[in-house]
Design a protein around this motif. Structure first.
Motif, short mmCIF file in Angstrom:
data_model
loop_
_atom_site.label_atom_id
_atom_site.label_comp_id
_atom_site.label_asym_id
_atom_site.label_seq_id
_atom_site.Cartn_x
_atom_site.Cartn_y
_atom_site.Cartn_z
N CYS A 129 26.71 47.86 45.83
CA CYS A 129 27.95 47.87 46.46
C CYS A 129 28.67 46.18 47.60
O CYS A 129 26.98 45.72 47.27
CB CYS A 129 27.80 48.35 47.35
SG CYS A 129 29.50 49.22 48.91
N VAL A 130 29.74 45.65 47.07
CA VAL A 130 30.09 44.66 48.55
C VAL A 130 29.12 44.69 49.90
O VAL A 130 29.64 43.83 50.49
CB VAL A 130 31.04 44.31 48.29
CG1 VAL A 130 31.46 43.48 46.85
CG2 VAL A 130 32.09 45.54 48.61
N ASN A 153 31.91 38.07 43.44
CA ASN A 153 30.84 38.45 41.95
C ASN A 153 30.95 38.02 40.80
O ASN A 153 30.38 38.30 40.25
CB ASN A 153 30.66 40.12 42.85
CG ASN A 153 30.18 39.86 44.28
OD1 ASN A 153 29.43 38.65 44.91
ND2 ASN A 153 30.89 41.00 45.13
N THR A 184 37.29 46.73 44.76
CA THR A 184 35.29 47.30 44.91
C THR A 184 35.02 49.08 44.20
O THR A 184 36.03 49.78 44.50
CB THR A 184 34.94 47.51 46.17
OG1 THR A 184 35.13 47.93 46.88
CG2 THR A 184 34.95 45.85 46.47
#
Lengths: 592, 1237
Positions: B148-149, B339, B496
């Protein structure tokens, strides 16, 4: 031949103006020179603007001298008392010749204030000598029944002078009809409106009248105990009340079987207030007497049913009670002949603010506000324009000049959005900013909110914040709407009178002076040049001599310039304090 | 007087009771009026003004709580004017409510995962419950726990402490998720509703599709996922490399979806392999979660060269083909700073690249990639070219990439995103030789099925928006086709995982509404108070206020071991580290989140925190009291705490301070509650409508939604109904419940704060046998055999049985039956009452019911610690005094005590015994006794009188210690003359003979058995009365019948079907003292720890051959035992207690027993071992008791016996009711306050 009397006014206003020194000077002279006159004390006659006042009564009549400092006192004694030559130009009131101040008294009718400034408040003999305690004697002698006493009060048309205007006789009737072996009568002497001092004057000037009013009330409703809830900030009043209570007990006006009336026992004590404005609200007042935090509760039950210690309780204001003995003695009709259809008798007003004759006046109901301000009050100082008058203290509202012909009676005043209140009259002239006035009164109620109910506690704070923003030049479009919305919500949803009326100053100023609000918000200007943040100071180069005073005194050092050259204000740094403006001797600074 | 009033309530005629408030009337008629300041236990107050209603003819609105109804009143409770006023009241209140309903971590999470809640559960080791909480909104915790960010961590207030790192939220989540996966079969599974028969087709098995299926399947809808790829996960599998997210983790979480019933069809691309016509026919609804599939290239000259890929294609191809690129001896340039760029560069390293560059046009500070990724990539040798932008790809002769031309940049003014805009530096071009270029600069959505869909759509049209994503309502995610919804990147553009999950939650909610024919509406926004609405949080308010504690970092593979695709992050090592990390949570959110009335009403009335912006008050939270926490920031000044403390408790420990906007609640006359008359009863907590006064707990309170056990207090004797709140057996709160005994729903101090023992991990759950000084687990059957052998191995009367006052009636009855019928001995007793005389026995029969206390005219408390020992009775008495003006007098032997300031009059005396006797003497000798009552209702009056009058009054008077004869006389006379006089005393404070003499006083003054007069005698423990009633005493048989009565013995013989019933009446106390016992069996008592004379008690036990103890913990007594049986908690078994007023109350088991064979079962089995017919269940035991009871006496004619006593017999042997539970609370309480000092 009666001895000459020299009477010094020793009310709080007199004392503040130096009356004690005057009194001592006279006494000292009397003793030193062995002068043959009777030196007496009295209280305020209402002419606070001429204090210290000294009255001299000789065989020719009464002369009241104004502004009698120690030196003047020596003069007056010498010329008038010793040499029988009144100093006419110093006399402010007499029946013998006209004085410039006579207009102050001409239209007054003194019922409530009948003794103030005339008798020695610390002397029960003085009071008795002026028909004091005649009313209770009359009740005892003529065996007037409780309902008949109440009927007399009802017929007099007397309405509560504390502000509510509820018929006093009705209130007593409710209390009489509440069944209980214990009942209380409370005198509400927690006078708290800014600019109001009627009650203080009465308490200081005629304490026995209050006691007699309470005794009659106690008889009428069947009360066993009385409490005078007096604000602690009135030490002289408290002192004189306690003296009066002692004296009344000694003479049997208080205690068991008063005046021989079967089963009528009654006593009074003074309870010093807790220093909160809201304690003038009757349920908060009761809580305060009971030793609780002074916070109101929801009515009903009204105190007449469940009041002090949950017993039936009658609460009357000082001024109301002072009228009672007069009504009994002189009859209700004598009282009701004064006034208008629905507001009978007289009303005392405290004149304050931008007015020449600030002081106490008592006028028959129905006199116009304009007459009170201009005839009795002597108009506005410095020839400025009359702008508005705030009636009813922080719970009241501003009445603009164009409605100044409104007569003083409960209904006419209410129709303007203001209220009669307890009788505070704060006069404003053209240099008054109405937004600032609203802010002043709202700040007062915000500070004095007891903090119990949401709307009053937070709502008044939020309203004040909006007003503050407006006067600081940060007003936004929509602020007036927000103010009005909050004001009506607070009026609708507050527990006691304080909250229910707190928005009145804002609402009435919005009603009559909306353009001033708009000027602050939209144009970022204060038309009355009061709100500092909105003022713009500029130096007129032509007039500036370069004296450097302004530059030296400027607290933020935002004025610069060479000596003997025109100076300049750095508008970025200026904090609008106005110091330069007031210091400039050459009128070289303008405000816009 | 009118018996009922006619009221028009909301246009309906209802009948009201005179004196009733509008609020009460409305409540009775099911009209709900919100209120914050009203508490039914207190007089109306009217401060919040939320309960306002319109009453015709009244000026302004009226608070319903304090406005009494009147005949003909017309009331409207829900008009626009009323709603507006309520909203304004709430707007104003929340404008000065500087508090957070929820923590920033949850607030920031797109899916709204309750981080603070799950950290609280992880703290308690409740991993599955934590996962359950997460899965309410996020079905992929193990995946999110890795990749997860983490917007939550960026928002974490721990960052303000300057320690460098937020709470390791994701690490904790991953730990719990991995634990849950490890739990295999026992992993968390949500409940699935019965099938609705509806079917949903979901396009795409990425996070959006999987989540949609997870949520909808739980609602009972059959979900089928159509996935274009051969495997599940979408970008999770095909975009994220395995060293970050192993495929088996994806498989596990996908399994957790499919196990609910969802099916996944692979290699089915929507539009190509499966068309809309088919879906429309077979399914009721469709959810499109197609993702953004197309990578963007650099977009400069030459980017069509060979060996230039989009980053995601690079990653996907490897996963699809299972073939890795061979980058050995190659140089790779990755363009981008997100990412995906990180995944590309780190994967390139793992593919053997000699050199890997990351080219990014801003600086590291502006990089959107997770900082840990950047850090790890550097460790792995990646080189960064910041402030660099490619302008041209240069090809070699074969058209393959040869080099890349870049331009240096500098940062200019911030752009719309807040990041500083890069500006090229003229003439700074340079060339970089590379073999591969991976462009990780963005993705696009491909929609190639519009035509197919719209061709067959029978209702509406599916469209793409101007960015090329699916067009859907942003709130409901419904597309132009009503039955079709969309979620994830395909609708939002590349975003995301957690955002895709959040959208899936919203889309599936709408889809469910569609399937169940409800209007399609987005979830109503609940009101949330935020500190950030008032002021930006300033580090200076955090640094120093919280203890510094550095983050436990994630253990990783050594950089040297990373030439592979093994997972780099290894997860927290153990539970200890995890626990420590949970302690870093600052608990920013409010623990009253689930119960706050202010929040509920603010949501209901759409209150807005910023509506009335302005000044606000900020207070320090007061933790100075060990049990009570005061957070004035959350206070709305309803004063319920202040009022309950004054009017009900009588302590007056809280007050309002200052005026107006400055008003706040504060300890009266002190800085801390500990400096006031506070009795630590916790009533203030029960009164608070928000989270302003709460329990100061030693664990992280959540907020957690509890499971609740309805039970009866097992500590005190009042028998009040209460609730225990727990999560999976971890107890977190105790509250009162309105019931027969507990009409106000109050709760005692002991019960409120004393539940900690329930969480003690040292609870005994297996039988333990002492061998060589150590306890070893044995089976239950082994234990029973040992006990039976021991009993049989000695003379019958060498055994003794002890049953504690904590046991249920059923257990008490079984213990005495085990002794008498099984072991054939009458040696049965409770240490609780040992050696204290018989006087405590009869009190209960004539107690004044608690709810009559308010009708008394005078209450006399005899003793000095009623408020601490019996808080609820204290509350009832002082509520009667403060609200109903009942006079309260105190008779005490203490110089000063905690009741002094609460009563109307105090009689300080020297001896309760002689005082009572002297009063009785005075009354009788003065002829003041109530002779009529005595003649009709008493027994043995003459004997008592002659015995008493034979004593020396002067002596009694002197020993009583009362100051003067007048005071004694006045007390005696005034109590005698009192219309409704009540004597209140507790067995903890007075001897049994004092009880008898006070009972005599009540008879002499004629006050027994009448309404609101007589005595209130309080026992010590929840079932002290049960000991007597069940016959767990050598002198009495069940039903409080004399054991020496042959008729009673006969009845027992008949009932038990045995002849040889023991008839010896030996005092077990004496037997112990004389060491005549060989075996003792103790059920639920801890005489060693509770002994007043500990050496003596220990001495008794040392002489024994065998000792058995049944208890929850290894108590001091249990440590001395040879055999320990585990004991069940009352709420694990149910049963009944008899309260101090002889009120028998049954309660049910509320949770599964922690013990394989519960306590009553153990007794049943033991009886069977001794040849006694046991019971099938507890119910049967109680039934047997009922059949043994003597016929009940008619309360109207019951006779009360006067007892002559010879001397005071204060002979207390044990404190704390001889129960470790009570002792533990008493000790903890004392220690808590010692710490404060």
């Amino acid at each position: 031949m009666e001895k000459t009397k020299v009477i010094v006014g020793l009310g709080s206003c007199g004392i503040a103006a130096g009356a004690n020194k005057t009194y001592n000077k006279i006494k000292q002279l009397q003793e030193a020179e062995n002068l043959d006159f009777e030196l007496k004390k009295t209280s305020c006659i209402g002419m606070c603007f001429r204090e210290p006042l000294v009255e001299i009564i000789d065989e020719t009549g009464s002369y009241i001298y104004g502004n009698v400092d120690e030196d003047t006192a020596v003069d007056v004694l010498e010329k008038h008392v010793i040499n029988h030559e009144p100093i006419k130009e110093l006399v402010v009131k007499t029946d013998l010749f006209d004085t410039p101040d006579n207009s102050f008294f001409k239209d007054q009718v003194k019922i409530t204030l009948r003794h103030c400034g005339y008798i020695d408040p610390e002397s029960i003999e003085d009071y008795e000598a002026s028909n004091g305690y005649e009313a209770i004697k009359k009740i005892a002698d003529e065996e007037i029944s409780q309902p008949d006493v109440i009927d007399m009060i009802l017929r007099s048309g007397l309405r509560g002078r504390g502000g509510g205007g509820f018929p006093t006789g009705m209130k007593w009737k409710f209390a009489l009809n509440s069944q209980s072996t214990e009942k209380y009568i409370i005198c509400n002497a927690d006078e708290g409106d800014p600019g109001a001092f009627m009650d203080r004057s009465l308490l200081e000037g005629d304490p026995h009248a209050i006691l007699e009013g309470m005794i009659i009330g106690a008889y009428a409703i069947g009360a066993t105990d009385g409490v005078i809830y007096c604000r602690a900030e009135y030490p002289l009043a408290i002192k004189r009340l306690n003296i009066a209570i002692e004296q009344a007990r000694d003479r049997g006006y208080l205690g068991e079987h008063i005046m021989g009336i079967e089963g009528f026992s009654f006593d009074i004590y003074v309870k010093e207030g807790a220093g909160a404005f809201v304690c003038g609200e009757e349920t908060a007042l009761i809580a305060s007497i009971e030793g609780e935090r002074g916070m109101p509760r929801k009515r009903p039950p009204y105190p007449a049913v469940s009041g002090l210690w949950k017993q039936p309780t009658n609460i009357n204001n000082v001024e109301t009670l002072a009228n009672i003995p007069w009504i009994i003695t002189n009859g209700p009709e004598a009282y009701s002949k004064y006034g208008t259809e629905k507001s009978k008798g007289t009303k005392v007003f405290a004149l304050a603010g931008k007015i020449n004759n600030s002081g106490l006046v008592e006028v028959p109901m129905g006199m116009s506000i304009r007459d009170i301000i201009f005839k009795l009050g002597g108009g506005i100082p410095e020839g400025k324009k009359f702008k508005a008058v705030q009636l009813g203290g922080p719970s009241g509202g501003c009445i603009p000049e164009y409605l100044a012909d409104t007569i003083v009676d409960y209904d006419s005043v209410n129709a303007t959005g203001a209220i009669m209140g307890s009788g505070g009259m704060v006069v404003m002239d053209e240099s008054t900013c109405m937004v600032d006035v609203a802010k002043f009164f709202l700040n007062f109620t915000k500070e004095e909110s007891c903090g119990k109910c949401t709307f009053c506690r937070i709502g008044t704070k939020r309203m004040l914040e909006i007003l503050e923003r407006i006067t600081e030049g940060k007003g936004e479009e929509g602020d007036i709407g927000k103010l009005e919305e909050l004001a009506y919500q607070i009026k609708d949803n507050s527990l006691c009178g304080l909250g229910q009326t707190a928005p009145n100053p804002v609402l009435t100023t919005l009603k009559y002076f909306r353009d001033e609000y708009t000027a602050h918000i939209i144009e970022k200007k204060c038309p009355a040049k009061v709100c500092k943040a909105l003022l713009h100071y500029e130096i007129i180069a032509d007039k500036c001599t370069g004296c450097t005073v302004c530059a030296i005194k400027c607290p933020v050092k935002c004025i610069s310039g060479e000596r003997k050259q025109a100076h300049v204000i750095d508008q970025e740094l200026c904090i609008h304090c106005g110091d330069c403006y007031s210091r400039c001797k050459f009128d070289a600074i303008t405000i816009s | 007087m009118t018996q009922s009033l006619n009221i028009l309530l909301n246009g309906k005629i209802v009948s009201g009771k005179p004196g009733e408030t509008i609020l009460a009337l409305a409540e009775r008629n099911d009209v709900h009026i919100p209120t914050l300041c009203n508490d039914p236990r207190l007089d109306p107050y009217s401060s919040c003004y939320v309960c306002v209603v319109e009453v015709q003819g009244y000026r302004g609105l009226q608070p319903a709580c304090s406005t009494k109804i009147m005949e003909g009143m017309k009331i409207d409770t829900d008009t626009p004017r009323v709603r507006k006023a309520r909203k304004t009241a709430l707007d104003l209140m929340v404008s000065n409510h500087y508090a957070d309903c929820v923590a920033p971590c949850k607030e920031t999470c797109p899916a709204g995962v309750d981080v603070q809640g799950y950290i609280s559960l992880i703290e308690k080791g409740l991993y599955s419950e934590a996962i359950g909480l997460i899965k309410e909104v996020n079905p992929l915790p193990a995946i999110c726990g890795r990749v997860c960010v983490r917007p939550c961590e960026a928002a974490c207030r721990r960052n303000l402490l300057g320690e460098g790192n937020p709470v390791g939220i994701d690490y904790l989540k991953r730990f719990a998720a991995d634990k849950d996966i490890e739990a295999a079969e026992n992993h968390y599974k949500p409940e699935v509703a019965p099938s609705t028969g509806k079917k949903v087709a979901i396009i795409g098995a990425g996070p959006g599709g999987l989540s949609s299926a997870y949520f909808l399947q739980q609602k009972g809808h059959q979900c089928d996922i159509y996935e274009a790829s051969p495997q599940s996960g979408g970008w999770l599998r095909y975009g994220i490399p395995e060293y970050r997210l192993p495929n088996d983790i994806i498989d596990k979480e996908v399994e957790a979806v499919t196990e609910l019933g969802t099916r996944i069809f692979y290699n089915k691309k929507f539009g190509d392999d499966v068309g809309y016509a088919e879906l429309q026919e077979r399914y009721d609804s469709v959810i499109l979660s197609i993702g953004s599939q197309r990578g963007t290239l650099i977009g400069c000259e030459g980017d069509d060269a060979e060996n230039v890929f989009s980053g995601i294609d690079f990653l996907r191809n490897m996963e699809m083909t299972g073939q890795r690129y061979d980058f050995s001896k190659k140089t790779v340039a990755v363009v981008g700073g997100g990412n995906t760029a990180m995944d590309c560069c780190r994967t390139s390293v793992r593919c053997g690249a000699e050199k890997v560059y990351v080219i990014y046009r801003r600086t590291e500070k502006e990089m959107p990639a997770n900082p840990i990724e950047i850090h790890e990539s550097k460790l792995e040798g990646v080189e960064y070219l910041f402030l660099t932008n490619p302008t041209k790809v240069n090809k070699d002769e074969n058209g393959a990439v040869k080099s890349i031309t870049c331009l240096k940049m500098e940062l200019g003014a911030p752009d719309k995103s807040g990041r500083r805009r890069p500006i090229p530096i003229e003439g700074s071009e340079f060339d970089l030789e590379v073999n591969y270029i991976l462009a990780a600069i963005g993705q696009k959505t491909t929609i190639n099925f519009l035509e197919n869909v719209n061709q067959f759509s029978q209702n509406g049209e599916l469209k793409a928006n101007r960015w090329g994503d699916i067009d859907a309502n942003p709130a409901t995610l419904q597309t132009g086709i009503p039955s079709m919804f969309a979620a994830g990147d395909g609708v939002s553009g590349p975003a995301t995982i957690i955002e895709a999950i959040a959208q899936a939650k919203a889309a599936s909610r709408s889809c469910h509404q569609f399937l169940t024919n409800q209007p399609i509406e987005a979830e109503k926004k609940e009101f949330i108070s935020r500190k950030d609405n008032f002021a930006k949080q300033d580090p200076k308010n955090y640094v120093g206020r919280y203890q510094e504690q550095l983050r436990h970092e994630m253990p990783t593979l050594s950089p040297d071991d990373r030439a592979n695709f093994n997972e780099v992050e290894l997860g927290y090592e153990d539970e200890e580290i995890t626990l420590e990390e949970t302690h870093r949570c600052l608990e920013c959110g409010c623990s009253a989140y689930h119960t706050c009335d202010l929040k509920e009403y603010s949501t209901q009335y759409d209150a807005v925190q910023g509506k009335f912006e302005g000044d606000f008050k900020e207070y320090d939270v007061d933790y100075s009291h060990p049990y009570i926490e005061i957070d004035n920031n959350k206070c709305i000044l309803c004063s319920r705490c202040v009022r309950i403390c004054k009017d009900v408790v009588g302590a007056n420990a809280l007050g309002l301070v200052d005026r107006g906007f400055e008003t706040h609640v504060a300890p009266s006359m002190g800085n801390s509650l500990t400096e006031t008359n506070c009795e630590s009863c916790g009533m203030c907590i029960s009164a608070c409508p928000t989270g302003a006064i709460s329990e100061n707990v030693n664990f992280k309170p959540g907020p957690v939604k509890f499971d609740t056990i309805e039970t009866i207090d097992n500590i005190g004797p009042e028998g009040f109904e209460m609730n225990l709140h727990h999560k999976a057996g971890y107890f977190m709160q105790a509250t009162g419940r309105k019931g027969d005994v507990n009409k106000d729903g109050n709760i005692s101090r002991q019960a409120k704060f004393g539940y900690n023992y329930l969480n003690d991990p040292s609870r005994i759950t297996k039988p333990l046998l002492k061998r060589n000084g150590n306890f070893e687990e044995i089976t239950f059957d082994q234990a029973y055999n040992i006990i039976a052998e021991k009993i049989k191995g000695v003379e019958a009367d060498e055994n003794a049985f002890f049953a504690g006052a904590r046991l249920t009636n059923e257990e008490l009855y079984m213990v005495q039956k085990l002794a008498r019928a099984g072991a054939k001995t009458n040696n049965v007793n409770a240490f609780h009452y040992m050696g204290r005389g018989i006087g405590y026995g009869q009190n209960a029969m004539a107690n004044v019911p608690f709810d009559q206390l308010q009708n008394a005219s005078k209450i006399v408390i005899i003793g000095s610690s009623l408020n601490m020992d019996h808080p609820l009775v204290n509350h009832m008495i002082f509520n009667a005094r403060n609200r109903f003006k009942v006079q309260v007098e105190l008779v005490t032997t203490d110089e000063e005590c905690g009741l002094d300031h609460k009563v109307d009059r105090i009689h300080r005396i020297g001896s309760y015994y002689y005082f009572a006797k002297a009063v009785n003497y005075y009354l009788l000798s003065s002829g003041l006794q109530n002779q009529m009552f005595i003649n009709d209702r008493s027994l043995e009056y003459e004997t008592y009188k002659s015995n008493l009058l034979a004593e020396d009054f002067d002596d009694l008077f002197e020993k009583s210690g009362v100051c003067c004869i007048d005071e004694l006389a006045e007390f005696a006379k005034s109590f005698n003359n009192e219309m409704n006089g009540v004597l209140v005393f507790s067995e903890k404070e007075v001897s049994s003979n004092v009880c008898l003499e006070l009972f005599n006083t009540a008879i002499i003054t004629g006050k027994l058995g009448k309404t609101a007069q007589g005595i209130v005698a309080l026992k010590e423990k929840n079932n002290s009365q049960g000991i007597i009633d069940m016959g767990a005493c050598h002198k009495v048989a069940p039903g409080f019948q004399p054991y020496d009565d042959p008729k009673v013995i006969q009845k027992l013989k008949m009932k038990w079907g045995i002849d040889d019933i023991p008839t010896n009446i030996n005092s077990p106390y004496k037997l112990l003292k004389e060491n005549k016992l060989k075996n003792i069996f103790i059920f639920g008592e801890d005489p060693v720890a509770c002994a007043i004379n500990k050496p003596e008690v220990e001495g008794w036990f040392e002489k024994l051959d065998f000792m058995m103890v049944q208890d929850y913990f290894l108590t001091e007594t249990a440590q001395k035992a040879d055999l320990i049986l585990p004991a069940s908690l009352p709420f694990e078994i149910g049963g009944s207690f008899t309260n101090t007023q002889k009120y028998l109350q049954k309660f049910d088991a509320g949770m599964e027993s922690a013990i394989e064979e519960n306590s009553p079962q153990q007794l049943i089995n033991l009886m069977e071992k001794l040849g006694v017919n046991g019971f099938a269940n507890m119910e049967e035991a109680l039934w047997e008791v009922f059949t043994l009871l003597p016929p009940p006496a008619d309360p109207e004619t019951r006779k009360y016996q006067l007892h002559s006593t010879g001397r005071d017999n204060y002979n207390r042997q044990f404190n704390h009711g001889c129960d470790i539970v009570n002792k533990r609370f008493d000790d903890e309480f004392e220690a808590a306050f010692e710490r404060e000092e």
